[in-house]
Design a protein around this motif. Structure first.
Motif, short mmCIF file in Angstrom:
data_model
loop_
_atom_site.label_atom_id
_atom_site.label_comp_id
_atom_site.label_asym_id
_atom_site.label_seq_id
_atom_site.Cartn_x
_atom_site.Cartn_y
_atom_site.Cartn_z
N VAL A 29 0.81 -1.23 0.00
CA VAL A 29 0.00 0.00 0.00
C VAL A 29 0.84 1.27 0.00
O VAL A 29 0.30 2.36 -0.15
CB VAL A 29 -0.99 0.06 1.20
CG1 VAL A 29 -1.95 -1.12 1.16
CG2 VAL A 29 -0.26 0.13 2.54
N ASP A 30 2.14 1.13 0.22
CA ASP A 30 2.93 2.34 0.40
C ASP A 30 4.25 2.33 -0.37
O ASP A 30 4.38 2.97 -1.42
CB ASP A 30 3.18 2.54 1.91
CG ASP A 30 3.77 3.89 2.26
OD1 ASP A 30 4.05 4.67 1.33
OD2 ASP A 30 3.96 4.18 3.46
N SER A 31 5.23 1.54 0.12
CA SER A 31 6.59 1.73 -0.41
C SER A 31 6.78 1.33 -1.87
O SER A 31 7.67 1.85 -2.54
CB SER A 31 7.61 1.00 0.47
OG SER A 31 7.33 -0.37 0.53
N HIS A 81 7.80 -0.64 15.92
CA HIS A 81 7.88 -0.72 14.47
C HIS A 81 7.27 0.57 13.89
O HIS A 81 6.49 1.25 14.56
CB HIS A 81 7.12 -1.94 13.95
CG HIS A 81 7.88 -3.22 14.11
ND1 HIS A 81 7.39 -4.43 13.71
CD2 HIS A 81 9.11 -3.47 14.61
CE1 HIS A 81 8.28 -5.37 13.94
NE2 HIS A 81 9.33 -4.81 14.50
N HIS A 82 7.58 0.84 12.62
CA HIS A 82 7.12 2.08 12.00
C HIS A 82 5.60 2.30 12.15
O HIS A 82 5.15 3.35 12.60
CB HIS A 82 7.52 2.07 10.52
CG HIS A 82 7.04 3.24 9.74
ND1 HIS A 82 7.56 4.50 9.91
CD2 HIS A 82 6.06 3.37 8.81
CE1 HIS A 82 6.94 5.34 9.10
NE2 HIS A 82 6.01 4.68 8.43
N GLY A 83 4.83 1.28 11.81
CA GLY A 83 3.36 1.41 11.86
C GLY A 83 2.85 1.66 13.28
O GLY A 83 1.87 2.38 13.48
N ALA A 95 -1.70 0.24 9.81
CA ALA A 95 -1.62 1.63 10.30
C ALA A 95 -1.61 2.60 9.12
O ALA A 95 -2.28 3.64 9.14
CB ALA A 95 -0.38 1.80 11.17
N GLU A 96 -0.87 2.24 8.06
CA GLU A 96 -0.83 3.11 6.88
C GLU A 96 -2.19 3.14 6.18
O GLU A 96 -2.61 4.17 5.66
CB GLU A 96 0.25 2.65 5.88
CG GLU A 96 1.68 2.60 6.43
CD GLU A 96 2.36 3.98 6.53
OE1 GLU A 96 1.73 5.01 6.19
OE2 GLU A 96 3.52 4.01 6.98
N VAL A 97 -2.88 2.00 6.18
CA VAL A 97 -4.19 1.95 5.52
C VAL A 97 -5.17 2.86 6.27
O VAL A 97 -5.93 3.62 5.66
CB VAL A 97 -4.73 0.49 5.45
CG1 VAL A 97 -6.10 0.47 4.77
CG2 VAL A 97 -3.76 -0.42 4.71
N ALA A 149 4.56 3.19 15.66
CA ALA A 149 4.92 4.57 16.01
C ALA A 149 3.97 5.57 15.35
O ALA A 149 3.52 6.52 15.98
CB ALA A 149 6.37 4.85 15.58
N ILE A 150 3.60 5.31 14.08
CA ILE A 150 2.70 6.28 13.43
C ILE A 150 1.26 6.14 13.95
O ILE A 150 0.49 7.09 13.90
CB ILE A 150 2.76 6.27 11.88
CG1 ILE A 150 2.21 4.98 11.31
CG2 ILE A 150 4.13 6.59 11.36
CD1 ILE A 150 1.61 5.19 9.94
N ALA A 151 0.93 4.95 14.47
CA ALA A 151 -0.40 4.79 15.08
C ALA A 151 -0.52 5.77 16.26
O ALA A 151 -1.49 6.53 16.37
CB ALA A 151 -0.60 3.35 15.56
N GLY A 203 0.56 11.70 11.04
CA GLY A 203 1.02 10.76 12.07
C GLY A 203 2.50 10.50 12.04
O GLY A 203 3.05 9.84 12.93
N HIS A 204 3.20 11.01 11.00
CA HIS A 204 4.59 10.64 10.81
C HIS A 204 5.59 11.53 11.54
O HIS A 204 6.70 11.08 11.83
CB HIS A 204 4.93 10.59 9.32
CG HIS A 204 4.49 9.30 8.67
ND1 HIS A 204 3.18 8.88 8.68
CD2 HIS A 204 5.19 8.32 8.03
CE1 HIS A 204 3.10 7.72 8.05
NE2 HIS A 204 4.29 7.36 7.65
N THR A 205 5.24 12.80 11.81
CA THR A 205 6.22 13.66 12.49
C THR A 205 6.48 13.13 13.90
O THR A 205 7.62 12.88 14.29
CB THR A 205 5.73 15.12 12.52
OG1 THR A 205 5.47 15.50 11.17
CG2 THR A 205 6.76 16.05 13.12
#
Ligand SMILES: NC(=O)c1ccc[n+]([C@@H]2O[C@H](COP(=O)([O-])OP(=O)(O)OC[C@H]3O[C@@H](n4cnc5c(N)ncnc54)[C@H](O)[C@@H]3O)[C@@H](O)[C@H]2O)c1
Ligand SMILES: [Zn+2]
Length: 364
Positions: free
Chosen positions: A136-138, A266-268, A184-186, A270-272, A248-250
């Motif tokens: 969905v992202d990278s 994990h990245h997801g 989390a990205e979705v 942290a952004i959650a 959510g990324h900053t």
């Protein structure tokens, strides 16, 4: 089957999303005319499960297969891996019509894409993403990179693939933690651009977590479409349109940095937490209602992602986000939700509002 066109100046390519696509990938690649000799970049974990299916399909279509393994971790995004790959491709490249297949998660996609970008100033490559985050992202958007020791993704280029071929059935073997990482990205895509997607996850989160075929195709399709539309408007991350993807990324990046990029977050994950903090900031600034902020937080919690920060002192987190490039020269810049499906980029958010939101999300 879902097909999404990515329309970029001078070039366009397709994202094809289908459960079980791997079986017919050889035929599809023939159609994209990338070449007749594939260098597949993968790791041993993924290859052990799906290597045979990929090889069989490619060979049936008369495509030769040469496999290159890289380490199974972020460590793979290094100059060492890049040099090894380039040396091996160079040695293999006698009178062949080479192209690269990135067969793995975001780590492999970024490394293989960058390798294809710099070998002979660019040879064709195709993304075959195997994690939800990569699907969905990278894999979409053409950002390729390796890491430096000071920070991730500092050496890279924009280099678009010939196609993104996504088989959602491959997610069956992905660990629950990595699956939620992508989820989390979705959810992010739902909040920034698609109320329908957000509400679908609210209604069908059990089916999604059970990796139901139809549910996976739906969420991967919608999310990929949003990413594709954003990238079309801002291919080189210059016009500011891509900035909304940073919802959510900053704060998320600050959490990852404060945790020294360890497996603690994990990245997801942290952004959650970053999305919960951003929603609370929007609430404090009067940009969004308490019920909407509550809905975002509730969905993140329902799918089993963290909404609270544990084990990282506030001072450490502050040091991390103040160091973030978006905060340099005094003016910070945050992506804050207005409602489900729409966000705004706000500059100069008062420090007190940020601190208050972070404090509210801390477990002492
Ligand atoms: N280029 C971009 O636009 C962009 C965007 C977001 C993230 N990224 C990058 O993506 C990377 C993270 O990607 P990721 O989250 O996919 O992690 P990853 O590539 O490390 O994959 C996670 C783990 O899952 C395993 N795995 C992959 N597919 C599997 C499958 N189908 N079944 C079982 N196991 C499987 C991998 O071997 C690995 O251990 C980071 O390096 C990040 O910088 C890039
Ligand atoms: Zn992200």
């Amino acid at each position: 089957m879902g097909k999404i066109k990515v329309r970029l100046k001078g070039k366009a390519y397709e994202i094809v999303i289908r459960h079980g696509l791997l079986k017919t990938i050889g035929v599809m690649l023939r159609r994209y005319a990338c070449g007749s000799d594939a260098v597949v970049v993968s790791n041993k974990t993924i290859w052990a499960i799906y290597g045979r299916a990929l090889t069989t399909s490619l060979k049936k279509s008369g495509i030769s297969v040469h496999v290159e393994f890289v380490p199974d971790s972020e460590r793979a995004k290094s100059f060492t891996s890049l040099k090894r790959l380039l040396d091996h491709i160079g040695a293999y490249d006698e009178r062949k019509r080479l192209f690269v297949i990135a067969f793995g998660g975001g780590v492999i996609g970024d490394l293989a894409g960058f390798t294809a970008a710099v070998y002979k100033r660019g040879i064709p490559y195709v993304q075959v993403p195997t994690t939800l985050l990569a699907q969905v992202d990278s894999s979409i958007g053409g950002k390729t990179a390796i890491d430096l020791s000071v920070a991730k993704n500092l050496v890279g280029s924009f280099y678009q693939p010939r196609a993104v071929l996504t088989d959602t059935s491959i997610l069956a073997t992905l660990s629950e933690r990595h699956f939620k990482n992508g989820l989390a990205e979705v959810i992010k895509y739902g909040v920034i651009a698609d109320r329908g997607l957000f509400e679908y996850i609210e209604r069908h989160y059990r089916k999604i977590l059970a990796k139901d075929t139809e549910a996976l195709e739906y969420i991967v399709g919608r999310a990929s479409q949003i990413k594709a539309r954003v990238v079309e408007k801002d291919e080189f991350d210059r016009t500011g349109v891509r900035a909304i993807l940073n919802f959510g990324h900053t704060i998320g990046h600050a959490i990852e940095a404060a945790a020294s990029y360890s497996s603690q977050y994990h990245h997801g994950e942290a952004i959650a937490i970053g999305m919960v903090v951003a929603s609370r900031i929007a609430l404090t600034l009067g940009m969004m209602s308490a019920s909407t902020a509550g809905r975002i937080e509730a969905l993140i919690e329902r799918v089993g992602l963290p909404t609270r920060l544990k084990g990282i002192p506030l001072s450490r987190l502050e040091r991390s986000y103040l160091r973030d490039k978006k905060f340099v020269r005094g003016k910070n810049r945050l992506v804050l939700p207005v409602c489900i499906g729409r966000v705004k980029v706000i500059e100069g958010v008062p420090d007190a509002a940020i601190k208050k939101a972070i404090r509210a999300c801390m477990v002492h």
